[in-house]
Write an enzyme that holds these catalytic residues in place. Structure first.
Site, PDB file in Angstrom:
ATOM      1  N   TRP A   7       0.842  -1.200   0.000  1.00 19.96           N
ATOM      2  CA  TRP A   7       0.000   0.000   0.000  1.00 19.96           C
ATOM      3  C   TRP A   7       0.870   1.240   0.000  1.00 19.96           C
ATOM      4  CZ3 TRP A   7      -5.243  -0.990   0.107  1.00 19.96           C
ATOM      5  CH2 TRP A   7      -5.594  -2.281   0.454  1.00 19.96           C
ATOM      6  N   ASP A  51      -2.114   2.647   6.889  1.00 17.63           N
ATOM      7  CA  ASP A  51      -1.080   2.564   5.864  1.00 17.63           C
ATOM      8  C   ASP A  51      -1.250   3.677   4.839  1.00 17.63           C
ATOM      9  OD1 ASP A  51      -3.207   1.661   4.228  1.00 17.63           O
ATOM     10  OD2 ASP A  51      -2.841  -0.420   4.792  1.00 17.63           O
ATOM     11  N   SER A  52      -0.787   3.451   3.610  1.00 24.54           N
ATOM     12  CA  SER A  52      -0.743   4.525   2.625  1.00 24.54           C
ATOM     13  C   SER A  52      -2.100   4.926   2.067  1.00 24.54           C
ATOM     14  CB  SER A  52       0.169   4.142   1.446  1.00 24.54           C
ATOM     15  OG  SER A  52      -0.277   2.952   0.836  1.00 24.54           O
ATOM     16  N   LEU A  53      -3.139   4.163   2.349  1.00 23.39           N
ATOM     17  CA  LEU A  53      -4.465   4.600   1.927  1.00 23.39           C
ATOM     18  C   LEU A  53      -4.932   5.804   2.746  1.00 23.39           C
ATOM     19  CD1 LEU A  53      -6.430   1.278   1.296  1.00 23.39           C
ATOM     20  CD2 LEU A  53      -4.999   2.600  -0.261  1.00 23.39           C
TER      21      LEU A  53
END
Length: 402
Positions: A7, A51-53
């Site tokens: 992600w 996370d990166s979301l």
């Protein structure tokens, strides 16, 4: 997720069609008003983990190998004030706002609370201590489990940072102890993680035959961290489940005709089902005052993929930014191919969604059917009476706009 699959990781159709028209209209309106807020602020603060979301720039303060979004083209559609955060594209692995931003806009903020590490820099510590808008602890590439994500901040470490935040608030005395508990009980907590943990399979750390046991361990660890947040004062919690991993562009590349990987989607559904079951059990047994909703990234993305025109998008398999087959054989960068019509794409790069897709998702969390948020909608979540854990100080106004 960042890189590889990280992600930074007929009834269904009818259900989507029932909400598609209103989703498209809302997404269009939200896109045009991006950065301007959505309306009345309904919570005093927001605290984001994952996370990166949902990361808005914590990794910009971490040394390599922690993944950082390429800026440009990441952040290309952010308004200038948001793009200026952390000195570039705003620290987001997408073309504009991510899921944390859009959720924040739906509860009255202009964007996500600032990245926690940006608030630990000289001159900004006071914002964190006063709890005016909250903080975002998410770290791109991180996972539920501590060994996932090279050089990133795992979910457990993020929760520890929040523990330090509360301790600093108490020690500073800028908000008295009872009011801190009241503030936190009224605030919105968001968690979004799990996709990167599946790299344990792709990296050969865990055999796929052990998937059920490993996923059960993921869920048990996740619930443990949620209980810690509860014990620290969280009472309103929005949990986002895992994407349809098999439909990510990077997962389609080795598949015949670029179709979704059924095996990868099965693993994602296994986690999502177990998370719902264990969360319901844990809430009843040990978190009786918790009000929570699980927003389904899985089904919002899956239904957009199956009915793109109804969702107001066109391209459901190909990444907007990248190179090679499905534009997903190379990481998005300033030198790779970039699509000009980003609002028509579901996927920004080989693993992340576009701003347009995220607007559709979040609107479904707030206003869609139980397929997209359960046991209650996000609208009901923020409107529900939160348990008052402490007396608010008379005349104190802790709300602020980001």
């Amino acid at each position: 997720m960042a890189g590889e699959r990280r992600w930074s990781t007929a009834a269904a159709a009818a259900g989507w069609l029932r909400v598609a028209a209103v989703v498209v209209a809302a997404a269009s309106a939200a896109s045009s008003a991006a950065g301007e807020g959505v309306g009345r602020q309904t919570v005093p603060a927001m605290y984001v983990f994952g996370d990166s979301l949902v990361d808005v720039g914590n990794n910009d303060f971490l040394p390599p190998p922690a993944p950082r979004p390429p800026e440009p083209p990441c952040g290309i559609d952010l308004p200038p004030e948001a793009a200026a955060a952390n000195g570039g594209g705003g620290g987001r692995f997408t073309n504009g706002f991510n899921l944390a931003d859009v959720i924040a806009q739906h509860v009255g903020f202009k964007k996500s609370p600032p990245a926690y590490l940006s608030l630990t820099t000289p001159g900004r510590e006071g914002e964190l201590r006063r709890g005016l808008v909250g903080a975002n602890y998410a770290s791109s590439g991180s996972g539920i489990l501590d060994f996932i994500g090279n050089g990133t901040i795992s979910l457990g470490e993020q929760v520890k940072l929040f523990t330090k935040t509360k301790e600093a608030m108490v020690t500073a005395g800028e908000v008295d102890g009872e009011s801190i508990d009241n503030l936190l009980s009224q605030s919105l907590f968001i968690t979004c993680t799990g996709g990167n943990d599946y790299n344990a399979f792709t990296d050969g750390i865990v055999p796929v035959s052990d998937a059920p046991a490993f996923i059960a361990h993921m869920v048990a660890t996740y619930i443990k961290h949620i209980k810690t947040l509860y014990n620290l004062g969280a009472r309103r919690l929005g949990i986002l489940d895992v994407l349809p991993l098999g439909c990510l562009p990077i997962s389609r590349v080795p598949m015949e005709n670029g179709s979704c990987s059924g095996a990868d989607n099965w693993q994602a559904r296994l986690f999502n089902r177990l998370l719902r079951r264990e969360m319901a059990t844990a809430a009843t047994a040990s978190m009786p005052d918790l009000v929570y909703s699980i927003g389904s990234i899985y089904y919002t993305f899956y239904d957009m993929i199956k009915n793109p025109s109804s969702a107001g998008v066109r391209e459901v398999a190909r990444a907007c930014c990248g190179d090679g087959k499905l534009n997903a054989e190379a990481d998005c960068s300033a030198t790779t191919h970039l699509c000009p019509d980003r609002d028509n794409y579901i996927f920004w790069d080989k693993v992340h969604g576009t701003q347009a897709a995220y607007h559709n998702c979040v609107h479904a969390f707030f206003h869609g059917s139980p397929r997209y948020a359960e046991p209650i909608s996000f609208t009901q979540l923020v409107a529900s009476p939160a348990v008052d854990l402490g007396r608010p100080s008379p005349g104190t106004n802790r709300t602020a706009r980001i």
